[in-house]
Design an enzyme around this catalytic site. Structure first.
Site, PDB file in Angstrom:
ATOM      1  N   ASN A 253      18.982  -2.768 -11.724  1.00  0.00           N
ATOM      2  CA  ASN A 253      19.253  -1.470 -12.320  1.00  0.00           C
ATOM      3  C   ASN A 253      20.743  -1.179 -12.155  1.00  0.00           C
ATOM      4  OD1 ASN A 253      19.661  -0.420  -9.712  1.00  0.00           O
ATOM      5  ND2 ASN A 253      17.610   0.472  -9.596  1.00  0.00           N
TER       6      ASN A 253
ATOM      7  N   SER B 274       4.715   4.524 -17.799  1.00  0.00           N
ATOM      8  CA  SER B 274       4.469   4.560 -16.360  1.00  0.00           C
ATOM      9  C   SER B 274       5.073   5.800 -15.728  1.00  0.00           C
ATOM     10  CB  SER B 274       5.030   3.302 -15.700  1.00  0.00           C
ATOM     11  OG  SER B 274       4.987   3.405 -14.299  1.00  0.00           O
TER      12      SER B 274
ATOM     13  N   TYR C 264       0.882  -1.163   0.000  1.00  0.00           N
ATOM     14  CA  TYR C 264       0.000   0.000   0.000  1.00  0.00           C
ATOM     15  C   TYR C 264       0.922   1.216   0.000  1.00  0.00           C
ATOM     16  CZ  TYR C 264      -3.937   2.987   1.499  1.00  0.00           C
ATOM     17  OH  TYR C 264      -4.923   3.945   1.595  1.00  0.00           O
TER      18      TYR C 264
ATOM     19  N   ALA D 151       3.510  -6.768  -7.268  1.00  0.00           N
ATOM     20  CA  ALA D 151       2.155  -6.408  -7.698  1.00  0.00           C
ATOM     21  C   ALA D 151       2.197  -5.520  -8.933  1.00  0.00           C
ATOM     22  CB  ALA D 151       1.424  -5.710  -6.552  1.00  0.00           C
TER      23      ALA D 151
ATOM     24  N   LYS E  28       6.719  -4.075  -5.788  1.00  0.00           N
ATOM     25  CA  LYS E  28       7.346  -4.462  -7.047  1.00  0.00           C
ATOM     26  C   LYS E  28       6.615  -5.627  -7.711  1.00  0.00           C
ATOM     27  CE  LYS E  28      12.021  -2.826  -5.992  1.00  0.00           C
ATOM     28  NZ  LYS E  28      11.958  -1.764  -7.007  1.00  0.00           N
TER      29      LYS E  28
ATOM     30  N   LYS F 213      19.270   6.429 -19.500  1.00  0.00           N
ATOM     31  CA  LYS F 213      20.354   5.920 -20.356  1.00  0.00           C
ATOM     32  C   LYS F 213      19.944   4.647 -21.094  1.00  0.00           C
ATOM     33  CE  LYS F 213      23.515   5.883 -17.024  1.00  0.00           C
ATOM     34  NZ  LYS F 213      22.862   6.568 -15.905  1.00  0.00           N
TER      35      LYS F 213
ATOM     36  N   THR G 170       8.303   5.879  -9.911  1.00  0.00           N
ATOM     37  CA  THR G 170       8.128   4.845  -8.888  1.00  0.00           C
ATOM     38  C   THR G 170       7.968   3.446  -9.478  1.00  0.00           C
ATOM     39  OG1 THR G 170       7.146   6.430  -7.352  1.00  0.00           O
ATOM     40  CG2 THR G 170       6.711   4.096  -6.936  1.00  0.00           C
ATOM     41  N   ALA G 171       7.089   3.284 -10.447  1.00  0.00           N
ATOM     42  CA  ALA G 171       6.793   1.949 -10.977  1.00  0.00           C
ATOM     43  C   ALA G 171       7.413   1.697 -12.342  1.00  0.00           C
ATOM     44  CB  ALA G 171       5.282   1.744 -11.062  1.00  0.00           C
ATOM     45  N   ALA G 172       8.271   2.593 -12.815  1.00  0.00           N
ATOM     46  CA  ALA G 172       8.801   2.471 -14.177  1.00  0.00           C
ATOM     47  C   ALA G 172       9.578   1.162 -14.360  1.00  0.00           C
ATOM     48  CB  ALA G 172       9.680   3.665 -14.519  1.00  0.00           C
ATOM     49  N   GLY G 173      10.445   0.836 -13.408  1.00  0.00           N
ATOM     50  CA  GLY G 173      11.207  -0.406 -13.508  1.00  0.00           C
ATOM     51  C   GLY G 173      10.323  -1.635 -13.455  1.00  0.00           C
ATOM     52  N   ASP G 174       9.288  -1.573 -12.623  1.00  0.00           N
ATOM     53  CA  ASP G 174       8.353  -2.704 -12.533  1.00  0.00           C
ATOM     54  C   ASP G 174       7.572  -2.870 -13.828  1.00  0.00           C
ATOM     55  OD1 ASP G 174       9.192  -2.894  -9.875  1.00  0.00           O
ATOM     56  OD2 ASP G 174       7.589  -1.572  -9.187  1.00  0.00           O
TER      57      ASP G 174
END
Length: 313
Positions: free
Chosen positions: A185, A286, A13, A43, A41, A228, A252-256
């Site tokens: 990353n 995202s 949450y 979810a 991550k 990059k 926040t959620a870009a990598g996920d």
């Protein structure tokens, strides 16, 4: 080949506060908004996979509290199979406090709660979906013994296994042969290998980093590098893809999202360049919206974004 995706991972949450700048140690900064979102991550990765139209199941744990009920309903609303998410009467739902500035940069404090109490029995309850999975993803945001057990079951079932080793923690050598794709990353990669980007030309850094992971039994390395781009390598090839040019609002959620898109590509048998392009598009979209799961875009938008960038899938 099955196209199902299974995610064993964290469910949070998220409380996100936006301000003109991030606070320094001991400082209070006046913000201009506070929002609550579903996150974690695992979810987030599951939401992106499901939004791409792939049957997606999640294995994990939330608490029997208000936050757990909210995040569980949010996942169900995205079409995710949540039948193997355990509801604990003794552990609180994981929670993240996130601070975001206008550039999309963020700071985060994470209290794992139920995410660090996932048992083998909970994972065994998901053996049926693991057996049918094309791709299995887990992360180090859950307890390590659970992640390793899930990877072992998925490997035995013949799924493509992805380990997102975030956050960076100490990993035993026996985990690496269970991993088809490891996806740190740039910062996490440096933490694991001790090979610092600042100490050598970037191409040399990429080569040495890849060799470090290959020597431990990993077959494929994919490093997400933000603006990059992304770097991929196996023992036969190496690819460096530039990032799409966007105005980031919240990363926040870009990598996920990248992981959900990557899993979609792998499940559908695309070549690696295409898989990376899909993942990068998911991550870019995202980052253009505040929040975690609510910022994750559906397949139609991802494909139209790629077309706008000159990439046809």
């Amino acid at each position: 080949m099955s196209k199902n995706i299974v995610v064993l991972g964290s469910i949070n949450y998220d409380i996100t506060a936006s301000a003109e700048r991030l606070p320094a140690k001991g400082e209070t900064v006046v913000g201009f908004s506070v929002d609550m979102f579903g996150g974690g991550k695992g979810a987030n990765q599951a939401v992106q996979a499901a939004q791409m139209g792939v049957p997606t199941a999640m294995i994990g744990q939330v608490g029997n509290d208000m936050q757990g009920g909210a995040v569980l309903e949010a996942l169900k609303s995205k079409g995710i199979d949540c039948d193997r998410i355990h509801v604990s009467d003794t552990n609180r739902t994981g929670c993240a406090s996130i601070y975001v500035d206008p550039n999309g940069d963020n700071m985060l404090v994470y209290a794992p709660g139920a995410n660090h109490k996932i048992t083998k029995e909970m994972i065994d309850a998901g053996k049926d979906v693991i057996a049918d999975a094309a791709v299995f993803i887990t992360q180090t945001e859950i307890n390590l013994d659970a992640a390793m057990y899930g990877l072992k079951l998925a490997k035995e079932a013949g799924a493509i296994t992805i380990l997102n080793p975030a956050p960076a923690i100490s990993l035993p050598d026996e985990i690496f042969p269970l991993v088809d794709f490891i996806t740190p990353n740039e910062t996490e990669s440096e933490a694991y290998t001790g090979i610092l980007r600042s100490e050598m030309p970037i191409e040399e850094w990429k080569t040495k980093t890849a060799e470090w992971f290959f020597s431990r039994g990993v077959k494929n390395l994919c490093i997400t590098m933000g603006e990059k781009g992304a770097f991929y390598a196996n023992k036969d090839e190496a690819l460096s893809l530039p990032a799409f040019s966007i105005k980031a609002v919240d990363t926040t959620a870009a990598g996920d999202s990248f992981h959900g898109g990557l899993a979609y590509g792998l499940a559908n048998g695309y070549d690696m360049k295409t898989c990376l392009q899909i993942g990068s598009a998911c991550g870019a979209l995202s980052a253009m919206t505040l929040g975690a799961q609510n910022s994750i875009q559906p397949q139609e938008r991802v494909l139209s974004f790629l077309k706008e960038q000159g990439v046809n899938i």
